[in-house]
Design an enzyme around this catalytic site. Sequence first.
Site, short mmCIF file in Angstrom:
data_model
loop_
_atom_site.label_atom_id
_atom_site.label_comp_id
_atom_site.label_asym_id
_atom_site.label_seq_id
_atom_site.Cartn_x
_atom_site.Cartn_y
_atom_site.Cartn_z
N ALA A 1 0.83 -1.20 0.00
CA ALA A 1 0.00 0.00 0.00
C ALA A 1 0.87 1.26 0.00
O ALA A 1 1.95 1.27 0.60
CB ALA A 1 -0.92 -0.01 1.21
N PRO A 2 0.42 2.32 -0.67
CA PRO A 2 1.18 3.58 -0.67
C PRO A 2 1.30 4.13 0.75
O PRO A 2 0.45 3.89 1.60
CB PRO A 2 0.33 4.50 -1.55
CG PRO A 2 -0.55 3.59 -2.36
CD PRO A 2 -0.80 2.39 -1.50
N GLY A 3 2.35 4.91 0.97
CA GLY A 3 2.56 5.52 2.27
C GLY A 3 3.84 5.04 2.92
O GLY A 3 4.56 4.18 2.38
N ILE A 4 4.13 5.60 4.08
CA ILE A 4 5.33 5.21 4.82
C ILE A 4 5.13 3.82 5.41
O ILE A 4 4.12 3.55 6.05
CB ILE A 4 5.62 6.24 5.94
CG1 ILE A 4 5.90 7.62 5.32
CG2 ILE A 4 6.81 5.79 6.79
CD1 ILE A 4 6.03 8.73 6.33
N ARG A 5 6.10 2.96 5.19
CA ARG A 5 5.99 1.58 5.68
C ARG A 5 5.91 1.57 7.21
O ARG A 5 6.67 2.22 7.91
CB ARG A 5 7.18 0.77 5.20
CG ARG A 5 7.10 -0.71 5.51
CD ARG A 5 8.27 -1.44 4.88
NE ARG A 5 8.20 -1.38 3.41
CZ ARG A 5 9.19 -1.80 2.62
NH1 ARG A 5 10.32 -2.25 3.14
NH2 ARG A 5 9.04 -1.74 1.30
N GLY A 6 4.97 0.79 7.75
CA GLY A 6 4.77 0.74 9.19
C GLY A 6 5.83 -0.07 9.90
O GLY A 6 6.47 -0.95 9.31
N MET A 7 5.98 0.19 11.20
CA MET A 7 6.94 -0.54 12.02
C MET A 7 6.33 -1.79 12.64
O MET A 7 7.05 -2.65 13.14
CB MET A 7 7.48 0.38 13.12
CG MET A 7 8.36 1.50 12.59
SD MET A 7 9.08 2.51 13.91
CE MET A 7 7.68 3.53 14.34
N LYS B 1 -4.02 -5.84 6.23
CA LYS B 1 -2.99 -5.51 7.22
C LYS B 1 -2.57 -6.77 7.98
O LYS B 1 -3.42 -7.45 8.57
CB LYS B 1 -3.53 -4.45 8.19
CG LYS B 1 -4.03 -3.20 7.49
CD LYS B 1 -4.70 -2.21 8.45
CE LYS B 1 -3.72 -1.51 9.32
NZ LYS B 1 -4.37 -0.41 10.09
N ASP C 1 -13.31 1.02 11.11
CA ASP C 1 -13.66 -0.33 11.52
C ASP C 1 -12.83 -1.33 10.71
O ASP C 1 -12.36 -1.03 9.61
CB ASP C 1 -15.15 -0.57 11.28
CG ASP C 1 -15.68 -1.77 12.06
OD1 ASP C 1 -14.93 -2.31 12.89
OD2 ASP C 1 -16.83 -2.16 11.83
#
EC number: 2.7.11.5
Length: 593
Positions: free
Chosen positions: A315-321, A336, A371
């Site tokens: 997904a676009p955006g900053i990669r999560g930790m 997710k 949700d």
Amino acid sequence: MPRGLELLIAQTILQGFDAQYGRFLEVTSGAQQRFEQADWHAVQQAMKSRIHLYDHHVGLVVEQLRCITDGKSTDADFLLRVKEHYTRLLPDYPRFEIAESFFNSVYCRLFDHRSLTPERLFIFSSQPERRFRTIPRPLAKDFFPDHGWEPLLMRILSDLPLCLPWQNKSRDIRYIIAHLTETLGEDALPRCHVQVANELFYRNKAAWLVGKLTTPDGTLPFLLPIHRTDEGELFVDTCLTTTAEASIVFGFARSYFMVYAPLPAALVEWLREILPGKTTAELYMAIGCQKHAKTESYREYLCYLAESDEKFIEAPGIRGMVMLVFTLPGFDRVFKIIKDKFAPQKEMSAAHVRACYQLVKEHDRVGRMADTQEFENFVLDKRQIDPALMALLRQEAPEKITDLGEHIVIRHLYIERRMVPLNIWLEQVEGQQLRDAIEEYGNAIRQLAAANIFPGDMLFKNFGVTRHGRVVFYDYDEICYMTEVNFRDIPPARYPEDELASEPWYSVSPGDVFPEEFRHWLCADPRIGPLFEEMHADLFRADYWRALQTRIKEGHVEDVYAYRRRQRFSVRYETDRRPDKAFAPPSGNVRRA
């Protein structure tokens, strides 16, 4: 297994669902009393208990079936015969669609989410699509302005089942007519009529009258949120008549309505006309049938997949930790996965993350938290996975993935509505759009805090922007209750060198939060800093947060509005009554919840 046992098992499952939905309706039917008594804490508890009912009754049925089968294993043919018998019970059953989902849930609990095939489960419904297109009994009542709109609205409000007195019914009717005249025009109004749902839709501190406004140009929503004053008198807070407004009221970031729906499929079908942008899954979700909404959501995903040649990508955006997030380029949802290992600064477990997501599911989301639907053993065709994503999955979540050759099975994931990450949105907009986004972000923080939710990580990347321009929180791994946080002022520096040191000159304990520090990462952009200081500077003060904590601890439940404050009748037309507490949000900056 003896013959005849298949029918007994099928009947046991359906009876178990009957018991579950009966309790669901029982909890729902108490909404009017809770509203009239202003028992807002009971409203919150009822919301949680109703969510838990489904899994509780699935567990009861599973235990019954284990007793019936005496713990003996069952073969594939036996299970197919059980499903055949169950299917034969459904044609005359009024809640067939949710009964199919309940069957799926029982199967998954019994077999630990294994062998999830269309032969064994109701992946798609066994019944005709939209079986209740012709509603078996009226869900709504028609009102025509034969003698004008004032007596029409008087009849509508007088027919409501609410037992409390009205603060000023005639005034509210004048306001509704004024709004309709402004919206439709004085000439068109006599040619319009209204159809009103027989049941009120309860949520938070409001009882919503939901109707359809038929005009010469088509059908519009007709929504009246009814509130009560501290003195126990009713008033209409506004009138909403656009599909965009109705979509926000029934949005995915809101708590489920409490509406008495013995025929949920019929109610969903009735709602479609005023909520044309909502999918079947979203409509079931809105009326509280969240487990069947999950079924419908999965069906929508399968239909999209069948018609698309897209590949799953990160997904676009900053990669999560903590979370690995992927999507299909044209699909409106994201997937997710909790990573196997987190970044060093994330000192938490996967169990903690799952508990945070469950907290959001059960809590009042006040229109500011998305949700999610939770899935286990989710199968993906490897041919539909972009190689870069496949490598990332193997790198970040190898323990969550089982390779079956042509497919992979993901042990656990969440599906959530896709939004534009706020940090990306802020990079792309200027002027009024930028100002609106910063106002929305601050309002989201305020409204979450007023609902006893502290986001934890308040970076822009953890929020998304919806198609209606609303800012919604979607990264829950650091979420906690406001009452668990210790909001502190930063002590004065002892020496000038303290402020230049790499380590703080003051002690920091677990749970300590210093709001002054928010300014460093929220106002770094010179375009954003002045706007933030203008609209939300109080978010940088510890005393603001402590004051909210005090209100929460005193048991105060804030009002939540699914529309902008300027749309309220008290703001638009108020001239003939003194303001009262029911019309005062906690902050002048609050616009919409």
